[in-house]
Design a protein around this motif. Structure first.
Motif, mmCIF file in Angstrom:
data_model
loop_
_atom_site.group_PDB
_atom_site.id
_atom_site.type_symbol
_atom_site.label_atom_id
_atom_site.label_comp_id
_atom_site.label_asym_id
_atom_site.label_seq_id
_atom_site.Cartn_x
_atom_site.Cartn_y
_atom_site.Cartn_z
ATOM 1 N N HIS A 212 0.828 -1.228 0.000
ATOM 2 C CA HIS A 212 0.000 0.000 0.000
ATOM 3 C C HIS A 212 0.860 1.276 0.000
ATOM 4 O O HIS A 212 1.959 1.276 -0.502
ATOM 5 N N GLU A 227 -2.410 0.286 7.945
ATOM 6 C CA GLU A 227 -1.535 -0.804 7.496
ATOM 7 C C GLU A 227 -0.287 -0.255 6.803
ATOM 8 O O GLU A 227 0.824 -0.709 7.049
ATOM 9 N N HIS A 281 2.478 -7.097 4.720
ATOM 10 C CA HIS A 281 1.128 -6.557 4.905
ATOM 11 C C HIS A 281 0.638 -6.803 6.329
ATOM 12 O O HIS A 281 1.296 -7.483 7.110
ATOM 13 N N ALA A 282 -0.524 -6.234 6.637
ATOM 14 C CA ALA A 282 -1.209 -6.542 7.899
ATOM 15 C C ALA A 282 -2.668 -6.801 7.565
ATOM 16 O O ALA A 282 -3.277 -6.050 6.805
ATOM 17 N N GLU A 315 -6.182 -7.561 -1.590
ATOM 18 C CA GLU A 315 -4.852 -6.977 -1.805
ATOM 19 C C GLU A 315 -4.671 -6.554 -3.276
ATOM 20 O O GLU A 315 -4.007 -5.578 -3.555
#
Ligand SMILES: [Zn+2]
Length: 445
Positions: A212, A227, A281-282, A315
């Motif tokens: 992101h 995130e 990522h989270a 995602e």
């Protein structure tokens, strides 16, 4: 909605506006044009992005002027609004490209925005259709005439390292590893013979990809943690860990809060001659009690579970939220996916994923005990073993708090480092750039 549909809709809304003119009292007409709902700016070395978010697609015209350098954008059918006037406040004084911005009513139907520029730019201006949480966006990307290249940055880093190490007699005979092109150039230059690098000392290049960024915040925790911020923090810590190890070197796909398209993340790994690619990522889920880390590898034949499939879809939406001009997207990566080498890469990706998951499991109980697979766009790299790590669930209040703590970030970074090392020690071939360099030295190949 396609561009044709968008253009048609814009045309229809103009037609409606025209019809309204015939009978509405003048003071009501002002409410009809597109309303600017937000303005944002994302300054970065690589490119600066300015986003205008509006209640309808913004009809615009743009042109560059010289002496002094300016970018002019005319917004048709837009009346200057307070929020637009405030655009100047969003431009950071140290923005690499924009010196100042002026907004004014150019004609009764046109609002003019003038960007005073610090250097020559190549603008990319495009419209994005609404996607949650955004309405219509006009995106203004200012790229330098000479594009910044993270691969070039890596080379500069290695050069710096060489200069530092040249003071140390033992290491001075070990030139840092370079991409194959440079090695080949040197090999063909008779005036500058280079010693063959001792291969056991060449570092592996690990590309770390914080997910992101910029317009795309990724998942957001209940207490507002984003995130994009925590994954960048963990990636930076992991980079330091890899760089401190003489056997590994890490490159980040993004080093600040700006957006990089999914395909470009993959391309960067290729240009850096990555040995491994780790996307960070989270996770988020509707139930706040769901917790733990997960590691994913690529599958183009369907996901290993419904949850994995759902996550990959989420995602993969990043380009739509983060904002990519559709015409600029390259299908190169998708085309090479059929390459036969992918089978070998997939086995290595699974091994790497298992090694990283095993280390993350030592930090806290994992979300699932096994590696999962799904069709993540960012993992579509035919010859670089690639994994996607979901560090924790940002939607779980306990994990959200942990993700913000320096200590926990350090533990996660250390787990990624140890997992990669564990994989390298057991399975890895020689570093990629060395194999390519060896090939380029061999006249028969
Ligand atoms: Zn994500």
């Amino acid at each position: 909605m396609s561009r044709v549909q968008a253009a048609r809709r814009a045309f229809l809304s103009r037609a409606t506006l025209l019809a309204a003119f015939t009978w509405l009292p003048t003071r009501l007409i002002a409410a009809s044009p597109p309303r600017i709902v937000a303005v944002r700016a994302w300054p970065a070395e690589e490119y600066t992005r300015v986003t205008l978010e509006a209640s309808a697609a913004l009809e615009h015209e743009a042109f560059l002027l010289e002496n002094p350098l300016r970018l002019v954008i005319d917004l048709k059918g837009v009346v200057v609004q307070t929020i637009l006037r405030a655009l100047a406040e969003h431009i950071a004084p140290d923005d690499p490209y924009i010196a100042a911005v002026r907004v004014g009513q150019f004609t009764p139907e046109t609002t003019r925005i003038v960007f005073d520029l610090k250097q020559a730019v190549v603008p990319q201006i495009f419209l994005l259709d609404p996607i949650d949480p955004y309405q219509y966006r006009l995106v203004i990307d200012l790229y330098p005439e000479k594009p910044q290249d993270p691969v070039a940055r890596l080379l500069a880093e290695l050069d710096k390292r060489q200069r530092t190490e040249s003071d140390t007699p033992v290491l001075s005979e070990t030139p840092p590893r370079r991409p194959a092109e440079t090695q080949a150039n040197r090999a063909t230059n008779p005036r500058k013979p280079q010693p063959k690098p001792p291969e056991q000392d060449a570092p592996y290049v690990i590309v770390l990809d914080p997910g992101h960024g910029g317009e795309d915040p990724g998942a957001i925790g209940r207490h507002g943690t984003r995130e994009k911020d925590v994954v960048l923090a963990v990636a930076r810590r992991a980079k330091k860990r890899f760089d401190d190890d003489p056997k590994t070197r890490a490159v980040l796909t993004r080093s600040g809060d700006y957006f990089i398209a999914l395909g470009e993340r993959v391309n960067r790994a290729r240009r850096a001659q990555a040995d491994l690619f780790v996307s960070i990522h989270a996770d988020a889920f509707v139930r706040p009690d769901v917790a733990g880390s997960s590691v994913y590898a690529l599958s183009d034949r369907g996901a290993s579970s419904t949850a994995a499939k759902w996550l990959a879809q989420k995602e993969n939406q990043s380009d739509l939220i983060g904002g990519v001009q559709l015409a600029a997207r390259s299908d190169h990566v998708a085309a090479t996916l059929l390459d036969l080498s992918i089978t070998a890469t997939r086995t290595d990706s699974l091994r790497l994923a298992q090694a990283v998951l095993a280390e993350l499991a030592r930090v806290s109980p994992p979300h699932r005990p096994e590696v999962e697979t799904a069709n993540f766009a960012v993992l579509r790299n035919p010859d670089v073993p690639s994994v996607l790590v979901e560090l924790a669930f940002i939607s779980n209040p306990t994990e959200e708090r942990r993700l913000k703590s320096a200590d926990y970030q350090e533990q996660l970074a250390e787990a990624i480092y140890r997992g990669v090392k564990r994989y390298l020690e057991r399975h890895a071939p020689r570093p990629r750039a060395l194999m390519l360099a060896a090939k380029s030295r061999d006249p028969a190949s």
